[in-house]
Design a protein around this motif. Structure first.
Motif, short mmCIF file in Angstrom:
data_model
loop_
_atom_site.label_atom_id
_atom_site.label_comp_id
_atom_site.label_asym_id
_atom_site.label_seq_id
_atom_site.Cartn_x
_atom_site.Cartn_y
_atom_site.Cartn_z
N ALA A 279 -0.35 6.71 -1.92
CA ALA A 279 -0.76 7.07 -0.57
C ALA A 279 -1.43 5.87 0.11
N VAL A 280 -2.23 5.11 -0.66
CA VAL A 280 -2.88 3.92 -0.10
C VAL A 280 -1.82 2.91 0.34
N MET A 281 -0.71 2.83 -0.41
CA MET A 281 0.35 1.88 -0.07
C MET A 281 1.30 2.46 0.97
N ALA A 282 0.92 3.57 1.61
CA ALA A 282 1.67 4.19 2.71
C ALA A 282 3.01 4.75 2.28
N ALA A 283 3.20 4.97 0.97
CA ALA A 283 4.43 5.60 0.48
C ALA A 283 4.15 7.08 0.28
N VAL A 284 4.08 7.82 1.40
CA VAL A 284 3.58 9.19 1.34
C VAL A 284 4.57 10.11 0.60
N ASP A 285 5.87 9.86 0.80
CA ASP A 285 6.86 10.70 0.10
C ASP A 285 6.73 10.56 -1.41
N VAL A 286 6.54 9.31 -1.86
CA VAL A 286 6.39 9.08 -3.30
C VAL A 286 5.10 9.72 -3.81
N ALA A 287 4.02 9.61 -3.00
CA ALA A 287 2.75 10.21 -3.40
C ALA A 287 2.90 11.71 -3.55
N PHE A 288 3.63 12.33 -2.63
CA PHE A 288 3.88 13.76 -2.66
C PHE A 288 4.62 14.14 -3.95
N THR A 289 5.68 13.38 -4.24
CA THR A 289 6.44 13.65 -5.45
C THR A 289 5.58 13.46 -6.70
N GLU A 290 4.77 12.41 -6.69
CA GLU A 290 3.92 12.15 -7.86
C GLU A 290 2.94 13.30 -8.07
N ALA A 291 2.36 13.83 -6.97
CA ALA A 291 1.41 14.93 -7.10
C ALA A 291 2.11 16.17 -7.63
N ALA A 292 3.32 16.46 -7.11
CA ALA A 292 4.01 17.69 -7.51
C ALA A 292 4.58 17.58 -8.91
#
Lengths: 255, 81
Positions: free
Chosen positions: B45-58
């Motif tokens: 999320a810090v690196m502005a890759a919100v889609d990846v952050a979402f996938t990582e959380a899920a």
């Protein structure tokens, strides 16, 4: 042997860090990912081509839809592989499996606080999953994340109550059919484009069969159709993997 | 990018990774690995890759932690090495 392993690990790690020196800086404008012709095209044309503001969704499901189709196939294959390895149909004659000392005790499913909280949470979680799936055109998310969250809601039910409660709502036949069905929806959308005289997965052709105002909106709807396929496969595969792991492939008396 | 936040995240990430490898209780190791996934999610999320952050959380923090916990319950809870 441990010292040897440590040396190898340190050497590999050092080499990897040394290799990072050649990388462009974070967010550098002249890096290949930011400065390429393709990136500029994607960012500038995502609205005109498919009426989708979120360029990530357009790239994943339209410009590089072959990639995503086979990723979905990979997830389905992984679920089927774990099913094929772990599923046990005949319980008799086999070696008696040692009961883990940490196995859930009888009556565990009646824990009132955990049970009530999860029962209240499951409906909002599934609603949020559908929002993530449907709103993928405009915000982060899409088929993959939405599918995982739908699968996770069934996993929560299995953990909070027991596996049987979850299996009553998502039986074996259904998750197997959904795993294959999702890939079929994705490939079927592509094939429909082919039948309508365009290339495979060229959603612009769907203009003829969908209530779309032009090829751009047809591409937007096509992206939505394949996202649904991805979500169906992913949710079914996630639940299949959990059900196999939690019950040693017997689909009863699991965690 | 705030460098203090980044440094804190990276230090916690390494601590979580080492703990999840060294800890003897496999259930605790799975949970610490879930913490590792959440920290990775924050880094994305810090690196502005919100889609990846979402996938990582899920996937990383949610579902795969549960896969590991389910597997730990089918074996023994203590690591022997």
């Amino acid at each position: 042997m441990r010292a040897f392993g440590l040396i190898i690990v340190l050497l590999t790690g050092g080499l990897l860090l040394w290799g990072v020196r050649d990388f462009p800086l974070f967010g550098a404008a002249d890096s290949p990912a930011n400065g390429g012709v393709v990136t500029a095209y994607y960012l500038q044309h995502t609205m005109q081509d498919a009426r989708v503001p979120n360029a990530v969704t357009t790239v994943l499901a339209d410009y590089r839809s072959y990639d995503t189709m086979f990723e979905t196939a990979v997830i389905f294959t992984a679920g089927i592989a774990i099913f094929a390895i772990l599923r046990v149909f005949d319980d008799r004659g086999g070696r008696r499996l040692r009961k883990s000392q940490d196995a859930p005790v009888k009556g565990d499913q009646y824990r009132i606080i955990v049970g009530t909280t999860s029962r209240l949470l499951i409906a909002p979680i599934q609603l949020f999953a559908l929002y993530v799936l449907v709103h993928g055109h405009h915000s982060p998310g899409g088929g993959f994340q939405g599918g995982v969250i739908i699968g996770a809601s069934f996993l929560l039910l299995a953990v909070a109550r027991n596996l049987q409660t979850s299996l009553d709502r998502f039986p074996e036949r259904r998750f197997l059919a959904m795993g294959a069905g999702g890939v079929l929806i994705y490939a079927g959308t592509g094939l429909l484009c082919m039948l309508l005289g365009r290339n495979f997965l060229d959603y612009g052709a769907l203009q003829a069969v969908l209530p779309a105002t032009g090829p751009e909106m047809a591409r937007s709807h096509g992206i939505f159709a394949v996202e649904i396929g991805v979500a169906v496969t992913v949710s079914a595969s996630m639940f299949a993997v959990y059900a196999m792991l939690a019950s040693r492939g017997r689909l009863k008396d699991g965690l | 990018m705030i460098w203090q936040f980044d440094t804190l995240l990276l230090v916690l990430l390494i601590v979580a990774a080492v703990i999840s490898l060294r800890i003897k209780d496999l259930l605790a190791a799975s949970v610490v690995f879930g913490i590792y996934s959440f920290l990775m999610c924050l880094l994305w999320a810090v690196m502005a890759a919100v889609d990846v952050a979402f996938t990582e959380a899920a996937v990383g923090a949610g579902v795969s932690t549960l896969f590991m916990i389910a597997t730990v319950y089918q074996t023994t809870r203590r690591s022997s090495d």
